[in-house]
Scaffold this motif. Structure first.
Motif, PDB file in Angstrom:
ATOM      1  N   VAL A 258       0.860  -1.180   0.000  1.00 31.18           N
ATOM      2  CA  VAL A 258       0.000   0.000   0.000  1.00 31.18           C
ATOM      3  C   VAL A 258       0.896   1.230   0.000  1.00 31.18           C
ATOM      4  O   VAL A 258       1.766   1.381   0.867  1.00 31.18           O
ATOM      5  CB  VAL A 258      -0.926   0.025   1.234  1.00 31.18           C
ATOM      6  N   GLY A 259       0.705   2.099  -0.971  1.00 29.75           N
ATOM      7  CA  GLY A 259       1.538   3.298  -1.045  1.00 29.75           C
ATOM      8  C   GLY A 259       0.899   4.349  -1.918  1.00 29.75           C
ATOM      9  O   GLY A 259      -0.103   4.096  -2.604  1.00 29.75           O
ATOM     10  N   TYR A 260       1.478   5.537  -1.890  1.00 22.59           N
ATOM     11  CA  TYR A 260       0.920   6.617  -2.690  1.00 22.59           C
ATOM     12  C   TYR A 260       2.009   7.529  -3.234  1.00 22.59           C
ATOM     13  O   TYR A 260       3.159   7.509  -2.780  1.00 22.59           O
ATOM     14  CB  TYR A 260      -0.098   7.422  -1.876  1.00 22.59           C
ATOM     15  N   LEU A 261       1.632   8.310  -4.240  1.00 24.80           N
ATOM     16  CA  LEU A 261       2.534   9.259  -4.875  1.00 24.80           C
ATOM     17  C   LEU A 261       2.318  10.631  -4.249  1.00 24.80           C
ATOM     18  O   LEU A 261       1.223  11.192  -4.324  1.00 24.80           O
ATOM     19  CB  LEU A 261       2.260   9.323  -6.381  1.00 24.80           C
ATOM     20  N   LYS A 262       3.336  11.156  -3.593  1.00 26.78           N
ATOM     21  CA  LYS A 262       3.285  12.516  -3.031  1.00 26.78           C
ATOM     22  C   LYS A 262       3.823  13.473  -4.082  1.00 26.78           C
ATOM     23  O   LYS A 262       4.988  13.423  -4.451  1.00 26.78           O
ATOM     24  CB  LYS A 262       4.128  12.589  -1.755  1.00 26.78           C
ATOM     25  N   MET A 263       2.954  14.325  -4.589  1.00 29.29           N
ATOM     26  CA  MET A 263       3.333  15.271  -5.637  1.00 29.29           C
ATOM     27  C   MET A 263       3.886  16.540  -4.990  1.00 29.29           C
ATOM     28  O   MET A 263       3.139  17.402  -4.526  1.00 29.29           O
ATOM     29  CB  MET A 263       2.126  15.569  -6.537  1.00 29.29           C
ATOM     30  N   ASP A 264       5.198  16.665  -4.956  1.00 27.21           N
ATOM     31  CA  ASP A 264       5.847  17.758  -4.238  1.00 27.21           C
ATOM     32  C   ASP A 264       5.875  19.056  -5.026  1.00 27.21           C
ATOM     33  O   ASP A 264       5.857  20.138  -4.440  1.00 27.21           O
ATOM     34  CB  ASP A 264       7.282  17.373  -3.871  1.00 27.21           C
ATOM     35  N   GLU A 265       5.923  18.954  -6.349  1.00 30.24           N
ATOM     36  CA  GLU A 265       5.972  20.171  -7.185  1.00 30.24           C
ATOM     37  C   GLU A 265       5.210  19.920  -8.480  1.00 30.24           C
ATOM     38  O   GLU A 265       5.453  18.930  -9.162  1.00 30.24           O
ATOM     39  CB  GLU A 265       7.420  20.559  -7.477  1.00 30.24           C
ATOM     40  N   LEU A 266       4.309  20.833  -8.797  1.00 27.90           N
ATOM     41  CA  LEU A 266       3.540  20.733 -10.022  1.00 27.90           C
ATOM     42  C   LEU A 266       3.594  22.059 -10.775  1.00 27.90           C
ATOM     43  O   LEU A 266       3.919  23.094 -10.191  1.00 27.90           O
ATOM     44  CB  LEU A 266       2.082  20.370  -9.744  1.00 27.90           C
ATOM     45  N   LYS A 267       3.258  22.020 -12.063  1.00 27.55           N
ATOM     46  CA  LYS A 267       3.171  23.249 -12.842  1.00 27.55           C
ATOM     47  C   LYS A 267       2.136  23.062 -13.940  1.00 27.55           C
ATOM     48  O   LYS A 267       1.718  21.932 -14.245  1.00 27.55           O
ATOM     49  CB  LYS A 267       4.530  23.619 -13.432  1.00 27.55           C
ATOM     50  N   LEU A 268       1.724  24.167 -14.547  1.00 27.54           N
ATOM     51  CA  LEU A 268       0.768  24.129 -15.647  1.00 27.54           C
ATOM     52  C   LEU A 268       1.496  24.351 -16.967  1.00 27.54           C
ATOM     53  O   LEU A 268       2.457  25.112 -17.042  1.00 27.54           O
ATOM     54  CB  LEU A 268      -0.301  25.203 -15.477  1.00 27.54           C
TER      55      LEU A 268
END
Length: 209
Positions: free
Chosen positions: A198-208
């Motif tokens: 069981v795990g997840y993706l931590k999105m630390d930085e995003l952009k458009l």
């Protein structure tokens, strides 16, 4: 009642769609656990009622959409809140054939959907961040072998939409610049099970874009 994985991307969905975003912290707890909901002070559903009441006063809304396919637990709670606020619950996917629904979503070039949480046999941490179009054969095989829900309706997996050009809904694409794959443990202990991690993706930085 609520899904928290991927919440760090919600503000980017608002920016991509150019729609207003209203946020309220969840203070309540899941106190009333029956399938049919009855109003209970301190229940987490009352936070949804409070938020939608505020939104209705600020925006010209008539209904609330819900992506539930089979989950009566969530659908009944939304309907309860909407009835109290004189809003229309819009459950446009309710009762859909999930195999056909998955094919429709992944068969169009208008969508890019990535995996942000795994919690079932047949999926593992290496699948996090992968496009669902790439994972479709694996999902269908796991459905045949183990009976997992094809659309993740039982919590088998969670997704995040990075691109949605259907009806020009997203005006921009969402790009994940930096992310981490995190294992979720039980009672503070890491879950390294190779059978069903069981795990997840931590999105630390995003952009458009």
């Amino acid at each position: 009642m609520y899904q928290t994985v991927g919440h760090e991307g919600i503000s980017y969905i608002a920016k991509a769609t150019e729609l207003p975003l209203h946020i309220q912290y969840i203070k309540g707890k899941p106190l009333h656990l029956d399938i049919d909901y009855e109003m209970k002070v301190g229940d987490e559903v009352e936070d949804l009622y409070s938020l939608l009441k505020s939104v209705k006063a600020k925006e010209n809304i008539e209904g609330v959409s819900c992506g539930a396919i089979w989950s009566e637990y969530q659908k009944n709670r939304l309907e309860h809140v909407c009835e109290r606020l004189d809003l229309e619950p819009i459950c446009y996917l309710w009762g859909s054939d999930q195999s056909q629904l998955l094919s429709e979503m992944l068969g169009t070039p208008d969508f890019d959907i990535i995996l942000v949480k795994v919690a079932c046999i047949g999926l593992n941490l290496s699948d996090l961040g992968q496009n669902l179009k790439v994972l479709e054969p694996k999902l269908r095989l796991n459905h045949q072998k183990f009976g997992i829900n094809l659309c993740g309706e039982g919590g088998e997996y969670e997704t995040f939409v990075t691109r949605c050009k259907m009806s020009n809904f997203y005006k921009h694409d969402i790009v994940i610049v930096k992310s981490r794959k995190l294992s979720i443990g039980i009672n503070g202990q890491a879950n390294d099970s190779s059978l069903a991690p069981v795990g997840y993706l931590k999105m630390d930085e995003l952009k458009l874009e």
